[in-house]
Design a protein around this motif. Structure first.
Motif, PDB file in Angstrom:
ATOM      1  N   VAL A  29       4.212  17.333   3.450  1.00 24.36           N
ATOM      2  CA  VAL A  29       4.599  15.934   3.618  1.00 24.36           C
ATOM      3  C   VAL A  29       3.351  15.058   3.664  1.00 24.36           C
ATOM      4  CG1 VAL A  29       5.678  14.273   5.190  1.00 24.36           C
ATOM      5  CG2 VAL A  29       6.755  16.496   4.790  1.00 24.36           C
ATOM      6  N   LEU A  30       2.374  15.472   4.442  1.00 24.50           N
ATOM      7  CA  LEU A  30       1.125  14.723   4.542  1.00 24.50           C
ATOM      8  C   LEU A  30       0.437  14.646   3.184  1.00 24.50           C
ATOM      9  CD1 LEU A  30      -1.094  13.293   6.149  1.00 24.50           C
ATOM     10  CD2 LEU A  30      -2.077  15.543   6.604  1.00 24.50           C
ATOM     11  N   GLU A  31       0.370  15.766   2.492  1.00 27.04           N
ATOM     12  CA  GLU A  31      -0.270  15.813   1.176  1.00 27.04           C
ATOM     13  C   GLU A  31       0.408  14.839   0.208  1.00 27.04           C
ATOM     14  OE1 GLU A  31      -3.050  18.013  -1.512  1.00 27.04           O
ATOM     15  OE2 GLU A  31      -2.799  18.197   0.645  1.00 27.04           O
ATOM     16  N   ASN A  32       1.741  14.826   0.196  1.00 25.53           N
ATOM     17  CA  ASN A  32       2.485  13.912  -0.686  1.00 25.53           C
ATOM     18  C   ASN A  32       2.219  12.450  -0.333  1.00 25.53           C
ATOM     19  OD1 ASN A  32       3.611  15.948  -2.217  1.00 25.53           O
ATOM     20  ND2 ASN A  32       5.457  16.069  -0.968  1.00 25.53           N
ATOM     21  N   ASN A  33       2.193  12.135   0.959  1.00 20.24           N
ATOM     22  CA  ASN A  33       1.919  10.766   1.384  1.00 20.24           C
ATOM     23  C   ASN A  33       0.504  10.345   1.014  1.00 20.24           C
ATOM     24  OD1 ASN A  33       4.479  10.338   2.418  1.00 20.24           O
ATOM     25  ND2 ASN A  33       3.910  10.953   4.486  1.00 20.24           N
ATOM     26  N   LEU A  34      -0.441  11.266   1.179  1.00 14.02           N
ATOM     27  CA  LEU A  34      -1.824  10.955   0.810  1.00 14.02           C
ATOM     28  C   LEU A  34      -1.969  10.768  -0.694  1.00 14.02           C
ATOM     29  CD1 LEU A  34      -3.811  13.301   3.222  1.00 14.02           C
ATOM     30  CD2 LEU A  34      -3.672  10.805   3.306  1.00 14.02           C
ATOM     31  N   ILE A  85       0.820  -1.214   0.000  1.00 15.24           N
ATOM     32  CA  ILE A  85       0.000   0.000   0.000  1.00 15.24           C
ATOM     33  C   ILE A  85       0.853   1.261   0.000  1.00 15.24           C
ATOM     34  CG2 ILE A  85      -2.017  -1.111   1.017  1.00 15.24           C
ATOM     35  CD1 ILE A  85      -1.291   0.145   3.693  1.00 15.24           C
ATOM     36  N   GLY A  86       2.155   1.085  -0.194  1.00 13.43           N
ATOM     37  CA  GLY A  86       3.031   2.229  -0.386  1.00 13.43           C
ATOM     38  C   GLY A  86       3.589   2.859   0.870  1.00 13.43           C
ATOM     39  N   ILE A  87       3.566   2.131   1.975  1.00 14.52           N
ATOM     40  CA  ILE A  87       4.099   2.661   3.234  1.00 14.52           C
ATOM     41  C   ILE A  87       5.435   1.999   3.512  1.00 14.52           C
ATOM     42  CG2 ILE A  87       3.753   2.826   5.732  1.00 14.52           C
ATOM     43  CD1 ILE A  87       0.734   2.834   5.156  1.00 14.52           C
ATOM     44  N   GLN A  88       6.466   2.813   3.599  1.00 18.86           N
ATOM     45  CA  GLN A  88       7.799   2.309   3.909  1.00 18.86           C
ATOM     46  C   GLN A  88       7.977   2.317   5.424  1.00 18.86           C
ATOM     47  OE1 GLN A  88       9.790   1.022   1.556  1.00 18.86           O
ATOM     48  NE2 GLN A  88       8.108   1.492   0.174  1.00 18.86           N
ATOM     49  N   CYS A  89       8.497   1.238   5.928  1.00 20.37           N
ATOM     50  CA  CYS A  89       8.632   1.082   7.368  1.00 20.37           C
ATOM     51  C   CYS A  89       9.842   0.210   7.649  1.00 20.37           C
ATOM     52  CB  CYS A  89       7.336   0.448   7.880  1.00 20.37           C
ATOM     53  SG  CYS A  89       7.361  -0.164   9.528  1.00 20.37           S
ATOM     54  N   LYS A  90      10.580   0.548   8.677  1.00 17.54           N
ATOM     55  CA  LYS A  90      11.724  -0.269   9.075  1.00 17.54           C
ATOM     56  C   LYS A  90      11.234  -1.408   9.956  1.00 17.54           C
ATOM     57  CE  LYS A  90      15.012   3.508   8.930  1.00 17.54           C
ATOM     58  NZ  LYS A  90      15.896   4.373   9.710  1.00 17.54           N
ATOM     59  N   PHE A 142      -3.359   7.547  -2.549  1.00 18.42           N
ATOM     60  CA  PHE A 142      -4.469   7.695  -3.492  1.00 18.42           C
ATOM     61  C   PHE A 142      -4.160   6.980  -4.807  1.00 18.42           C
ATOM     62  CE2 PHE A 142      -6.834  10.038  -6.786  1.00 18.42           C
ATOM     63  CZ  PHE A 142      -8.119   9.985  -6.264  1.00 18.42           C
ATOM     64  N   ARG A 143      -2.925   7.102  -5.276  1.00 21.25           N
ATOM     65  CA  ARG A 143      -2.531   6.487  -6.552  1.00 21.25           C
ATOM     66  C   ARG A 143      -2.567   4.958  -6.502  1.00 21.25           C
ATOM     67  NH1 ARG A 143       1.007  11.058  -6.915  1.00 21.25           N
ATOM     68  NH2 ARG A 143       2.684   9.876  -5.963  1.00 21.25           N
ATOM     69  N   VAL A 144      -2.424   4.381  -5.301  1.00 21.81           N
ATOM     70  CA  VAL A 144      -2.531   2.927  -5.172  1.00 21.81           C
ATOM     71  C   VAL A 144      -3.923   2.477  -5.622  1.00 21.81           C
ATOM     72  CG1 VAL A 144      -2.631   1.020  -3.508  1.00 21.81           C
ATOM     73  CG2 VAL A 144      -0.804   2.729  -3.339  1.00 21.81           C
ATOM     74  N   PHE A 171      -9.887   9.758  -9.841  1.00 14.41           N
ATOM     75  CA  PHE A 171     -11.014   9.276  -9.047  1.00 14.41           C
ATOM     76  C   PHE A 171     -10.803   7.815  -8.671  1.00 14.41           C
ATOM     77  CE2 PHE A 171     -12.648  12.527 -11.902  1.00 14.41           C
ATOM     78  CZ  PHE A 171     -13.265  13.391 -11.006  1.00 14.41           C
ATOM     79  N   ILE A 172     -11.378   7.424  -7.545  1.00 11.30           N
ATOM     80  CA  ILE A 172     -11.388   6.025  -7.138  1.00 11.30           C
ATOM     81  C   ILE A 172     -12.813   5.528  -7.299  1.00 11.30           C
ATOM     82  CG2 ILE A 172     -11.034   4.373  -5.273  1.00 11.30           C
ATOM     83  CD1 ILE A 172      -9.063   6.412  -4.033  1.00 11.30           C
TER      84      ILE A 172
END
Length: 155
Positions: A86-91, A36-41, A95-97, A105-106
């Motif tokens: 930063v929040l806008e870019n992450n959202l 879902i596009g979340i990078q996490c260690k 959204f693109r996922v 649109f989704i």
């Protein structure tokens, strides 16, 4: 974002439990987050989870903790000046996922396809993607635009 019910969460748990051992491991959680596009260690996720794996009850508790803390986190992030970009870019990445045809649109079909690709959709669960979209579809066009998606994520 509206909370999932226990049946939905159990279905997600079963789909995440790739090896069928009754536990969702850190690797399985990392797989989902990456999809879902979340990078996490890994060490950060282990600290957040508190274990090397979660059984179904721990998974439900983990989800509830994330929903409560996550909603507070996103509400704060939406209000903090300087963090907006930063929040806008992450959202937008998230959204693109779901916006697979990149039309801005989704649709319910895109939502179903994305959830299926992530292993989080099962036709037998009985939930209709149109109903899920309608919760945040402020202009009632049957689609989520980015602003509606953002409202959902910051709710």
């Amino acid at each position: 974002m509206s909370s999932l019910n226990t049946i939905d969460l159990y279905q997600i748990f079963k789909n995440l439990d790739k090896n069928g051992d009754g536990l969702v491991s850190i690797d399985e959680l990392m797989w989902l987050l990456k999809r879902i596009g979340i990078q996490c260690k890994r060490d950060e996720l282990e600290l957040l989870v508190g274990n090397k794996a979660l059984d179904a009850v721990d998974f439900l508790f983990f989800y509830e903790t994330l929903v409560i803390k996550g909603n507070n986190f996103y509400q704060e992030k939406c209000k903090v000046e300087g963090e907006d970009e930063v929040l806008e870019n992450n959202l937008r990445k998230a959204f693109r996922v779901f916006d697979m045809n990149d039309d801005g649109f989704i649709s319910s079909e895109e939502l179903r396809t994305a959830l299926s690709r992530l292993g989080l959709w099962d036709e037998s669960c009985g939930q209709d993607c149109r109903q899920m979209i309608n919760v945040y579809d402020s202009n009632s066009d049957g689609l989520l635009d980015f602003e509606e998606f953002k409202d959902m994520m910051c709710a």
